[in-house]
Scaffold this active site. Structure first.
Site, PDB file in Angstrom:
ATOM      1  N   LYS A  15     -22.184  20.962 -20.206  1.00  0.00           N
ATOM      2  CA  LYS A  15     -22.311  21.335 -21.619  1.00  0.00           C
ATOM      3  C   LYS A  15     -21.357  22.473 -21.978  1.00  0.00           C
ATOM      4  CE  LYS A  15     -26.664  22.565 -21.674  1.00  0.00           C
ATOM      5  NZ  LYS A  15     -27.071  22.363 -20.283  1.00  0.00           N
ATOM      6  N   ARG A  90     -34.026  23.684 -26.803  1.00  0.00           N
ATOM      7  CA  ARG A  90     -34.457  23.265 -25.475  1.00  0.00           C
ATOM      8  C   ARG A  90     -35.889  22.748 -25.494  1.00  0.00           C
ATOM      9  NH1 ARG A  90     -30.772  26.558 -22.337  1.00  0.00           N
ATOM     10  NH2 ARG A  90     -31.192  26.850 -20.168  1.00  0.00           N
ATOM     11  N   ARG A 129     -21.059  26.637  -8.960  1.00  0.00           N
ATOM     12  CA  ARG A 129     -20.546  27.130 -10.239  1.00  0.00           C
ATOM     13  C   ARG A 129     -20.122  28.603 -10.165  1.00  0.00           C
ATOM     14  NH1 ARG A 129     -23.855  25.798 -15.574  1.00  0.00           N
ATOM     15  NH2 ARG A 129     -25.426  27.282 -14.870  1.00  0.00           N
ATOM     16  N   ARG A 163     -23.777  33.406 -11.126  1.00  0.00           N
ATOM     17  CA  ARG A 163     -24.907  33.953 -11.871  1.00  0.00           C
ATOM     18  C   ARG A 163     -26.138  34.087 -10.988  1.00  0.00           C
ATOM     19  NH1 ARG A 163     -25.180  30.084 -16.990  1.00  0.00           N
ATOM     20  NH2 ARG A 163     -27.363  30.313 -16.436  1.00  0.00           N
ATOM     21  N   ARG A 174     -35.151  25.700 -13.316  1.00  0.00           N
ATOM     22  CA  ARG A 174     -34.549  25.405 -14.620  1.00  0.00           C
ATOM     23  C   ARG A 174     -34.353  23.907 -14.804  1.00  0.00           C
ATOM     24  NH1 ARG A 174     -29.602  28.318 -13.530  1.00  0.00           N
ATOM     25  NH2 ARG A 174     -28.773  28.068 -15.602  1.00  0.00           N
TER      26      ARG A 174
END
Ligand code: AMP
Length: 221
Positions: A15, A90, A129, A163, A174
């Protein structure tokens, strides 16, 4: 006519990457609630501390706070022609609140690209990531989209970091939350004829091409 696009997909579906591309091509702000909440971390207020705690454990920030942050963001002058939403809405109540918010601005959601990706691939992508410390919208993946020089952002030379909520435990939580709370949004938008499903397992370029073709159709229609 203002253009409002809602990108939906599990963490790791791409996204952020696609939002950055769209934002540049259509001159619309990339509105990411996760990014807005991360910016609040520098504030030392009870609300900012509470948000940081919620994010670190991988839970969802309450709907009313989230909607308020988006409402304020849409009042910025760069959002007069629309916005690309990434990570918002969300939940179903957030989607309903967004419709109301955009209605008040004389607009509506024009298209909802859904980047479809299975759970296993999502976990693999998230753990690879890396994000730029200077601009969190510059995102890399050590497997599928590595920077030219390891640890350094191609675009601005910033140092890359991982992160804290991309740890395997927080990431798994998540992802579970996505399937539980966000999947119902798909029916909401499908029922309004706005959903455009894209296989997010393809290359970045292939996903962009499908998304832009759907967007041009939505703009024309
Ligand atoms: P993201 O960068 O989109 O993965 O978001 C990081 C974290 O910010 C999430 O795990 C949530 O704690 C919080 N967050 C971001 N967007 C929302 C949202 N729309 N509703 C609730 N919490 C959110």
């Amino acid at each position: 006519m203002a253009l409002y696009i809602v990108l939906v997909g599990v963490q790791g579906a791409g996204k952020g990457t696609q939002a950055a591309i769209l934002s540049q091509q259509y001159h619309l702000p990339h509105v990411t609630t996760g990014g807005l909440f991360r910016e609040m971390k520098t504030q030392d207020t009870p609300l900012a501390r509470e948000i940081q705690r919620i994010m670190n454990e991988g839970s969802l920030v309450p709907d009313d706070i989230t909607v308020q942050v988006v409402r304020e963001r849409l009042q910025q002058p760069d959002a007069v022609n629309g916005a690309i939403f990434d990570g918002f809405p969300r939940t179903l109540p957030q989607a309903e609140a967004l419709d109301k918010l955009l209605g008040d601005l004389g607009g509506k959601v024009n298209l909802v690209p859904f980047f479809n990706l299975d759970r296993e691939t999502a976990i693999k992508r998230i753990s690879g990531r890396w994000e730029c410390t200077l601009d969190p919208k510059h995102v890399y993946n050590e497997n599928s989209n590595p920077p030219k020089v390891a640890g350094i952002c191609d675009l601005d030379g910033g140092k890359l970091w991982q992160r804290p909520d991309d740890t395997p435990e927080a990431a798994a939580k998540r992802i579970d939350l996505f399937f539980e709370k966000t999947m119902p949004l798909l029916n909401y938008y499908r029922g309004r004829g706005l959903l455009n499903e894209i296989n997010a397992g393809q290359s970045i370029e292939a996903v962009t091409a499908e998304m832009i073709s759907a967007l041009e159709k939505a703009k024309a229609g």
